[in-house]
Design a protein around this motif. Structure first.
Motif, PDB file in Angstrom:
ATOM      1  N   MET A 199      50.703 -29.881  50.659  1.00  0.00           N
ATOM      2  CA  MET A 199      51.170 -31.248  50.401  1.00  0.00           C
ATOM      3  C   MET A 199      50.659 -32.160  51.516  1.00  0.00           C
ATOM      4  N   ASN A 200      50.012 -33.284  51.158  1.00  0.00           N
ATOM      5  CA  ASN A 200      49.565 -34.213  52.188  1.00  0.00           C
ATOM      6  C   ASN A 200      50.386 -35.500  52.142  1.00  0.00           C
ATOM      7  N   PHE A 201      50.157 -36.358  53.130  1.00  0.00           N
ATOM      8  CA  PHE A 201      50.996 -37.544  53.279  1.00  0.00           C
ATOM      9  C   PHE A 201      50.881 -38.483  52.078  1.00  0.00           C
ATOM     10  N   GLU A 219      53.339 -41.175  47.385  1.00  0.00           N
ATOM     11  CA  GLU A 219      53.365 -41.423  45.944  1.00  0.00           C
ATOM     12  C   GLU A 219      54.672 -40.917  45.339  1.00  0.00           C
ATOM     13  N   GLY A 220      55.199 -39.818  45.887  1.00  0.00           N
ATOM     14  CA  GLY A 220      56.433 -39.257  45.361  1.00  0.00           C
ATOM     15  C   GLY A 220      57.660 -40.115  45.609  1.00  0.00           C
ATOM     16  N   TRP A 228      55.300 -47.304  41.153  1.00  0.00           N
ATOM     17  CA  TRP A 228      54.369 -48.072  41.993  1.00  0.00           C
ATOM     18  C   TRP A 228      53.529 -47.125  42.821  1.00  0.00           C
ATOM     19  N   SER A 229      52.306 -47.511  43.068  1.00  0.00           N
ATOM     20  CA  SER A 229      51.426 -46.735  43.936  1.00  0.00           C
ATOM     21  C   SER A 229      50.785 -47.666  44.950  1.00  0.00           C
ATOM     22  N   PRO A 230      51.109 -47.549  46.237  1.00  0.00           N
ATOM     23  CA  PRO A 230      50.483 -48.430  47.226  1.00  0.00           C
ATOM     24  C   PRO A 230      48.971 -48.290  47.248  1.00  0.00           C
ATOM     25  N   SER A 231      48.451 -47.099  46.940  1.00  0.00           N
ATOM     26  CA  SER A 231      46.999 -46.905  46.956  1.00  0.00           C
ATOM     27  C   SER A 231      46.308 -47.630  45.809  1.00  0.00           C
ATOM     28  N   VAL A 268      58.824 -41.323  57.093  1.00  0.00           N
ATOM     29  CA  VAL A 268      59.179 -41.133  55.684  1.00  0.00           C
ATOM     30  C   VAL A 268      60.169 -39.975  55.582  1.00  0.00           C
ATOM     31  N   PHE A 269      61.397 -40.305  55.203  1.00  0.00           N
ATOM     32  CA  PHE A 269      62.449 -39.311  55.010  1.00  0.00           C
ATOM     33  C   PHE A 269      62.410 -38.924  53.536  1.00  0.00           C
ATOM     34  N   GLU A 270      61.709 -37.837  53.280  1.00  0.00           N
ATOM     35  CA  GLU A 270      61.296 -37.490  51.920  1.00  0.00           C
ATOM     36  C   GLU A 270      62.468 -37.288  50.973  1.00  0.00           C
TER      37      GLU A 270
END
Length: 213
Positions: free
Chosen positions: A1-3, A8-9, A15-18, A168-170
């Motif tokens: 899993m990457n940042f 995105e999760g 919404w997707s910032p990318s 980011v507190f997942e």
């Protein structure tokens, strides 16, 4: 899993910032430089973690009450700063206890010797240099924080305005951007955890200030 996948999760398909068309195309961070976009897209879930209950709009007044981190002998606000800093640390520690925590940081780009000088112990100074070397070697600006001492290291660097970091507190879907004069942009995606965060802040003597108030 990457940042990027972690980010995105947070929003799922909402919404997707990318993919945000208004994002600066020259920006090379997934989330760190986008607190303003998050606040614009989700104003009802955006806040400031602040030592004041309301925004101080008069800049002259703000400059008179502002405190800053500087260990020089002529800084009369240092004791007040450290006292306020501890309140923020306590809130972050409580969030840490219940979450997988990821960060995106400017550490690889800063002068690590200058950044390390702001830390409280030799162990922290050594550790931040190790992480700086690791991130530069990997070409990454992000990492999962597995140990509390690393978490507090980045927290101190952020609150003392030496290294910008987004935490980011997942599990709770909470994002907090550091390095903003003790007024930290915050996104909280789950009302249940927003209420919990409100209670934590009230207990520690700081404010979760809504952007829509």
């Amino acid at each position: 899993m990457n940042f990027t996948k972690i980010v995105e999760g947070i929003w799922g398909k909402k919404w997707s910032p990318s993919e945000d068309k208004e994002k600066d195309i020259e920006c090379d961070t997934a989330l760190l430089d986008h607190s303003h976009l998050v606040a614009e897209r989700f104003p009802q879930k955006s806040f400031n973690l602040d030592r004041f209950p309301l925004q101080i709009k008069n800049q002259t007044v703000f400059e008179q009450v502002n405190i800053f981190f500087d260990r020089t002998d002529d800084n009369p606000t240092l004791i007040s700063y450290l006292r306020e800093e501890e309140k923020f640390k306590q809130v972050f520690r409580k969030l840490w206890a219940y979450n997988s925590v990821w960060i995106e940081t400017t550490l690889p780009k800063v002068n690590v010797e200058m950044a390390a000088d702001a830390l409280d112990s030799e162990n922290k100074k050594i550790r931040v240099k190790e992480i700086h070397t690791q991130l530069k070697a990997s070409g990454s600006k992000s990492m999962k924080i597995k140990h509390l001492h690393d978490f507090e290291l980045f927290l101190e660097l952020g609150l003392r305005e030496k290294v910008s970091t987004v935490f980011v507190f997942e599990d709770m879907k909470i994002c907090v951007w550091s390095n903003f004069d003790f007024s930290l942009p915050l996104y909280s995606g789950d009302d249940k955890y927003t209420e919990l965060l409100q209670r934590i802040c009230s207990t520690e003597g700081i404010y979760l200030r809504s952007l829509t108030d």
